[in-house]
Write an enzyme that holds these catalytic residues in place. Structure first.
Site, PDB file in Angstrom:
ATOM      1  N   SER A   1       0.799  -1.228   0.000  1.00  0.00           N
ATOM      2  CA  SER A   1       0.000   0.000   0.000  1.00  0.00           C
ATOM      3  C   SER A   1       0.831   1.278   0.000  1.00  0.00           C
ATOM      4  O   SER A   1       0.349   2.331  -0.395  1.00  0.00           O
ATOM      5  CB  SER A   1      -0.922   0.002   1.218  1.00  0.00           C
ATOM      6  OG  SER A   1      -0.171  -0.189   2.405  1.00  0.00           O
TER       7      SER A   1
ATOM      8  N   ASP B   1      50.658 -11.472  -9.827  1.00  0.00           N
ATOM      9  CA  ASP B   1      50.705 -12.623 -10.734  1.00  0.00           C
ATOM     10  C   ASP B   1      49.620 -12.489 -11.800  1.00  0.00           C
ATOM     11  O   ASP B   1      49.019 -11.427 -11.981  1.00  0.00           O
ATOM     12  CB  ASP B   1      50.645 -13.958  -9.960  1.00  0.00           C
ATOM     13  CG  ASP B   1      49.257 -14.290  -9.448  1.00  0.00           C
ATOM     14  OD1 ASP B   1      48.310 -13.499  -9.689  1.00  0.00           O
ATOM     15  OD2 ASP B   1      49.103 -15.354  -8.803  1.00  0.00           O
TER      16      ASP B   1
ATOM     17  N   HIS C   1      46.246 -11.579  -9.877  1.00  0.00           N
ATOM     18  CA  HIS C   1      46.078 -10.943  -8.571  1.00  0.00           C
ATOM     19  C   HIS C   1      46.915  -9.682  -8.372  1.00  0.00           C
ATOM     20  O   HIS C   1      48.034  -9.590  -8.845  1.00  0.00           O
ATOM     21  CB  HIS C   1      46.419 -11.963  -7.467  1.00  0.00           C
ATOM     22  CG  HIS C   1      45.610 -13.204  -7.590  1.00  0.00           C
ATOM     23  ND1 HIS C   1      46.127 -14.378  -8.075  1.00  0.00           N
ATOM     24  CD2 HIS C   1      44.307 -13.440  -7.337  1.00  0.00           C
ATOM     25  CE1 HIS C   1      45.173 -15.305  -8.096  1.00  0.00           C
ATOM     26  NE2 HIS C   1      44.057 -14.748  -7.651  1.00  0.00           N
TER      27      HIS C   1
END
Ligand SMILES: *[C@@H]1O[C@H](CO)[C@@H](O)[C@H](O)[C@H]1NC(C)=O
Ligand SMILES: *[C@@H]1O[C@H](CO)[C@@H](O)[C@H](O)[C@H]1NC(C)=O
Ligand SMILES: *[C@@H]1O[C@H](CO)[C@@H](O)[C@H](O)[C@H]1NC(C)=O
Ligand SMILES: *[C@@H]1O[C@H](CO)[C@@H](O)[C@H](O)[C@H]1NC(C)=O
Length: 354
Positions: free
Chosen positions: A42, A316, A319
Site C-alpha cells: 500500500s 601474478d 592478482h
C-alpha cells in the site's frame, strides 16, 4: 479495536479512474526516457486494488482519500501523492498508472504493480484477494511480452534494463501476524520468520533480475511499531516492541566497494598511485607474464620475477600486488562515498546492530 480501521490506516489501494486517465494522457514520450517500475504494497499502490475483487479493507477509492492533491480518491492510501509519485515527478516522468489499468499497448513511462495488502509470503495473502509480490513479478513478465510485441525485442529489452525498479514490500508480512495471529511467534522464532520473508523477497528480486531489471531502489520498512494501529495494540500508547523488533531484524547494514571503478582508475593513471606497470604481471612467464607459473610449482619450473613488485599493479596472472591491496584496503576503510557505499568499513565496524 476494529480491524477495518487498522486496514484503512495501514493498507493500500485505490481510486478514481478519471484523474489517472487525465494524468497519463501524454503521448510524446521520448523513447530514451528511463522507465519507472513500481512494486509492493500500500505504500506504493496507486490504484491496483480498484481493478481486483478485494474488500474495502484493501481499497482507498473513496473520500477522504485523495483530497489534498487529486481532489478525488484514486486508490492511493494517503490524502495526496505517494512517495512514488514524487519520485516520478523528480525524474520528470508523467504520472505512472497501475498495470491493471493500462490498456494493451498503452505503456508510457513505466507502470505500477503495487497492491495494498501485498506481502512477500504468498501464504499470508492468498485469501486476501490482493496482488502479492510473486504475482507482481508474473505481471512484469507479461508486460515484457507485450512490450516486445509493440516495440520490438531490442527496444523492449532496453526499457526493461534501463528502468528503475522501486520496491516497498514486507510491512504486511510483519503487521498481519501481529494483528491477526500473534501466537504465531510461539511456534516460529522472529528470526526464522524474518528469514522466510527475506528469502521470498530475494526470490522475487532474482526473478526481476532474470527478466532484465538491473537498477533496484529498495525501500526498507518504516518503524512499524509506532504506526497508530500498532500503538493501539499496546493499549498504553507506546510503540509495539514486537513490531519494531521485526522491523530491525529485517534490516541489514552493508558496504559495497566499487572495485571496478578504483581498479580502472589505477589502470588509467598509474603514476598517480605509484605504479610503473599496469599491464604485465610481476611474476609469471610469457607475454604479459600472464602464464600462471609463479613459484614454479604448477607444472612449469621456469618463471620470471620482477625486482620491484611495488611498482606493479599485478603480482601474478590474476592478482594485485601488496601495494594495490593496501590502497584498496585504505579506500574501503575510510574512503569516500564515491568508492565505498553507503558507508565505509570504519563506519560499519562502529555500527551497532540492535
Ligand atoms: C469476489 O469475491 C467474493 C468473495 O469475497 C465472491 O463472492 C465474488 O463472487 C467474487 N467476484 C468475482 C467477480 O470474482
Ligand atoms: C518463502 O516462504 C514460504 C512460506 O510462505 C517458506 O516455506 C519458504 O521457505 C520461503 N522461501 C524462501 C526462499 O525463504
Ligand atoms: C506499555 O505496554 C507494553 C505492553 O503492551 C509494555 O511492555 C510497556 O512497558 C508499556 N509502556 C508504558 C510506558 O507503560
Ligand atoms: C584512513 O585510514 C588509514 C588506515 O588506518 C590511515 O592511515 C589514514 O590516515 C586514514 N585517513 C584519514 C583521512 O582518516
Amino acid at each position: 479495536m476494529s480491524i477495518p480501521t487498522l486496514h484503512i490506516i495501514l493498507f493500500a489501494s485505490l481510486a478514481s479512474l478519471a484523474s489517472l486517465l487525465v494524468s497519463t494522457g501524454r503521448a510524446d514520450q521520448s523513447r530514451e526516457e528511463v522507465a519507472l517500475f513500481i512494486f509492493g504494497d500500500s505504500i506504493n499502490d496507486a490504484g491496483t486494488n480498484n481493478y481486483i475483487n478485494t474488500t474495502a479493507d484493501f481499497r482507498a477509492n473513496f473520500p477522504p482519500y485523495g483530497k489534498t492533491f487529486f481532489h478525488n480518491p484514486t486508490g492511493r492510501f494517503s490524502d495526496g501523492r505517494l512517495i512514488a509519485d514524487f519520485i516520478t515527478e523528480f525524474a520528470k516522468l508523467p504520472l505512472i498508472p497501475p498495470y491493471l489499468q493500462m490498456k494493451d499497448g498503452e505503456f508510457m513511462a513505466g507502470t505500477n504493480f503495487a497492491s495494498g495488502g501485498a506481502g512477500a509470503l504468498v501464504t499470508l495473502t492468498k485469501d486476501l484477494y490482493v496482488v502479492d509480490f510473486k504475482m507482481q513479478l508474473k505481471q512484469l513478465k507479461q508486460l515484457r511480452k507485450k512490450l516486445r510485441k509493440k516495440e520490438g525485442k531490442d527496444q523492449a529489452n532496453r526499457i526493461i534494463k534501463e528502468g528503475v525498479y522501486l520496491i516497498s514490500i514486507g510491512s504486511n508480512d510483519y503487521l498481519m501476524p501481529l494483528v491477526y495471529n500473534p501466537a504465531l511467534f510461539q511456534s516460529i522464532s522472529m528470526e526464522d520468520y524474518v528469514g522466510m520473508v527475506i528469502g521470498n523477497i530475494t526470490t522475487v528480486l532474482k526473478g526481476m533480475y532474470k527478466v532484465g531489471g538491473r537498477k533496484f531502489a529498495m525501500m526498507g520498512i518504516g518503524p512499524l511499531g509506532c504506526v497508530p494501529g500498532m500503538r493501539l495494540l499496546t493499549r498504553n500508547g507506546s510503540c509495539s516492541g514486537a513490531a519494531n523488533k521485526l522491523t530491525r531484524l529485517h534490516g541489514f547494514k552493508y558496504s559495497y566497494f566499487d572495485f571496478y571503478a578504483s581498479g580502472s582508475e589505477k589502470i588509467r593513471h598509474p603514476s598517480k598511485y605509484g605504479f610503473k606497470e599496469v599491464e604485465n604481471a610481476c611474476c609469471g612467464s610469457g607475454p604479459y607474464r600472464a602464464s600462471p607459473t609463479s613459484g614454479g610449482k604448477r607444472g612449469v619450473k621456469e618463471y620470471s620475477l620482477c625486482r620491484h613488485p611495488e611498482k606493479f599493479l599485478f603480482f601474478d596472472t590474476y592478482h594485485p600486488s601488496e601495494r594495490a591491496n593496501k590502497q584498496s584496503a585504505q579506500l574501503m576503510w575510510n574512503g569516500s562515498l564515491s568508492v565505498i557505499r553507503p558507508r565505509n568499513l570504519e563506519a560499519l565496524f562502529k555500527y551497532e546492530h540492535v
